[in-house]
Design a protein around this motif. Structure first.
Motif, PDB file in Angstrom:
ATOM      1  N   MET A 272      32.255  43.325  30.795  1.00 37.29           N
ATOM      2  CA  MET A 272      32.624  43.413  29.397  1.00 37.29           C
ATOM      3  C   MET A 272      34.140  43.336  29.224  1.00 37.29           C
ATOM      4  O   MET A 272      34.633  42.667  28.337  1.00 37.29           O
ATOM      5  CB  MET A 272      32.089  44.739  28.825  1.00 37.29           C
ATOM      6  N   ASP A 273      34.848  44.023  30.103  1.00 33.80           N
ATOM      7  CA  ASP A 273      36.303  44.046  30.046  1.00 33.80           C
ATOM      8  C   ASP A 273      36.884  42.670  30.389  1.00 33.80           C
ATOM      9  O   ASP A 273      37.879  42.260  29.812  1.00 33.80           O
ATOM     10  CB  ASP A 273      36.812  45.128  31.000  1.00 33.80           C
ATOM     11  N   ASN A 274      36.250  41.944  31.331  1.00 36.16           N
ATOM     12  CA  ASN A 274      36.707  40.599  31.713  1.00 36.16           C
ATOM     13  C   ASN A 274      36.551  39.626  30.540  1.00 36.16           C
ATOM     14  O   ASN A 274      37.403  38.752  30.325  1.00 36.16           O
ATOM     15  CB  ASN A 274      35.926  40.082  32.916  1.00 36.16           C
ATOM     16  N   LYS A 275      35.452  39.748  29.803  1.00 35.90           N
ATOM     17  CA  LYS A 275      35.218  38.871  28.665  1.00 35.90           C
ATOM     18  C   LYS A 275      36.280  39.094  27.587  1.00 35.90           C
ATOM     19  O   LYS A 275      36.810  38.141  27.007  1.00 35.90           O
ATOM     20  CB  LYS A 275      33.819  39.124  28.103  1.00 35.90           C
ATOM     21  N   LEU A 276      36.617  40.350  27.322  1.00 35.87           N
ATOM     22  CA  LEU A 276      37.637  40.690  26.343  1.00 35.87           C
ATOM     23  C   LEU A 276      39.013  40.164  26.781  1.00 35.87           C
ATOM     24  O   LEU A 276      39.775  39.623  25.977  1.00 35.87           O
ATOM     25  CB  LEU A 276      37.682  42.215  26.149  1.00 35.87           C
ATOM     26  N   ALA A 277      39.320  40.286  28.064  1.00 43.43           N
ATOM     27  CA  ALA A 277      40.597  39.792  28.594  1.00 43.43           C
ATOM     28  C   ALA A 277      40.664  38.268  28.488  1.00 43.43           C
ATOM     29  O   ALA A 277      41.720  37.700  28.182  1.00 43.43           O
ATOM     30  CB  ALA A 277      40.771  40.238  30.043  1.00 43.43           C
ATOM     31  N   GLY A 278      39.541  37.588  28.747  1.00 38.78           N
ATOM     32  CA  GLY A 278      39.498  36.124  28.636  1.00 38.78           C
ATOM     33  C   GLY A 278      39.736  35.659  27.201  1.00 38.78           C
ATOM     34  O   GLY A 278      40.468  34.686  26.966  1.00 38.78           O
ATOM     35  N   GLU A 279      39.118  36.344  26.227  1.00 37.30           N
ATOM     36  CA  GLU A 279      39.315  35.976  24.824  1.00 37.30           C
ATOM     37  C   GLU A 279      40.764  36.215  24.391  1.00 37.30           C
ATOM     38  O   GLU A 279      41.354  35.407  23.675  1.00 37.30           O
ATOM     39  CB  GLU A 279      38.361  36.788  23.944  1.00 37.30           C
ATOM     40  N   LYS A 280      41.339  37.333  24.881  1.00 34.18           N
ATOM     41  CA  LYS A 280      42.729  37.641  24.541  1.00 34.18           C
ATOM     42  C   LYS A 280      43.657  36.565  25.123  1.00 34.18           C
ATOM     43  O   LYS A 280      44.600  36.129  24.469  1.00 34.18           O
ATOM     44  CB  LYS A 280      43.095  39.013  25.096  1.00 34.18           C
ATOM     45  N   ARG A 281      43.364  36.122  26.340  1.00 28.47           N
ATOM     46  CA  ARG A 281      44.184  35.081  26.984  1.00 28.47           C
ATOM     47  C   ARG A 281      44.075  33.762  26.210  1.00 28.47           C
ATOM     48  O   ARG A 281      45.072  33.060  26.034  1.00 28.47           O
ATOM     49  CB  ARG A 281      43.730  34.898  28.434  1.00 28.47           C
ATOM     50  N   LEU A 282      42.876  33.403  25.743  1.00 27.93           N
ATOM     51  CA  LEU A 282      42.699  32.190  24.944  1.00 27.93           C
ATOM     52  C   LEU A 282      43.496  32.267  23.643  1.00 27.93           C
ATOM     53  O   LEU A 282      44.111  31.284  23.219  1.00 27.93           O
ATOM     54  CB  LEU A 282      41.217  31.961  24.631  1.00 27.93           C
ATOM     55  N   LEU A 283      43.503  33.426  23.000  1.00 28.96           N
ATOM     56  CA  LEU A 283      44.281  33.606  21.781  1.00 28.96           C
ATOM     57  C   LEU A 283      45.783  33.432  22.062  1.00 28.96           C
ATOM     58  O   LEU A 283      46.509  32.813  21.279  1.00 28.96           O
ATOM     59  CB  LEU A 283      44.016  34.972  21.161  1.00 28.96           C
TER      60      LEU A 283
END
Length: 127
Positions: free
Chosen positions: A1-12
């Motif tokens: 769950m934390d990896n998915k959130l970090a990936g979305e933040k990186r895309l932003l």
């Protein structure tokens, strides 16, 4: 769950970086357009006709500056005017050469104001 959130933040963050880059390109383009418009407005059109006397700007003197040395040489006679501002000039010896018209300015002949007398001083021989 934390990896998915970090990936979305990186895309932003990457998208924001792209937006900053595009806005920087736009700002640079606008600045260059304004500078070009200002520069072009300051350039005076120079038109010369066959038979005009002109002075030629010597740009090589920038490398060997002389405080009181003039950067203009001449006068030269315009023998031919070509398209896009190039000119054919003739010097006193009769040599003909081509130059860019932006390096020229009109030569205004004037009347001679007076004569100059040269006096050579020699050291006295009395001792």
């Amino acid at each position: 769950m934390d990896n998915k959130l970090a990936g979305e933040k990186r895309l932003l963050q990457l998208n924001e970086l792209d937006e900053f880059r595009l806005s920087a390109y736009d700002s640079a383009r606008i600045y260059k357009e304004k500078t070009k418009k200002w520069h072009d407005k300051k350039i005076l059109p120079r038109e010369f006709a066959k038979g005009d006397k002109v002075l030629l700007f010597n740009s090589r003197l920038k490398f060997f500056p002389g405080k009181l040395k003039s950067r203009w040489s001449g006068p030269f006679l315009v023998t031919n005017v070509h398209k896009f501002g190039s000119m054919e000039l003739k010097n006193e010896k009769g040599d003909v050469f081509k130059v860019n018209g932006q390096r020229l300015k009109l030569y205004h002949e004037g009347n001679v104001v007076g004569t100059m007398e040269v006096i050579h001083l020699h050291p006295s021989s009395s001792s």
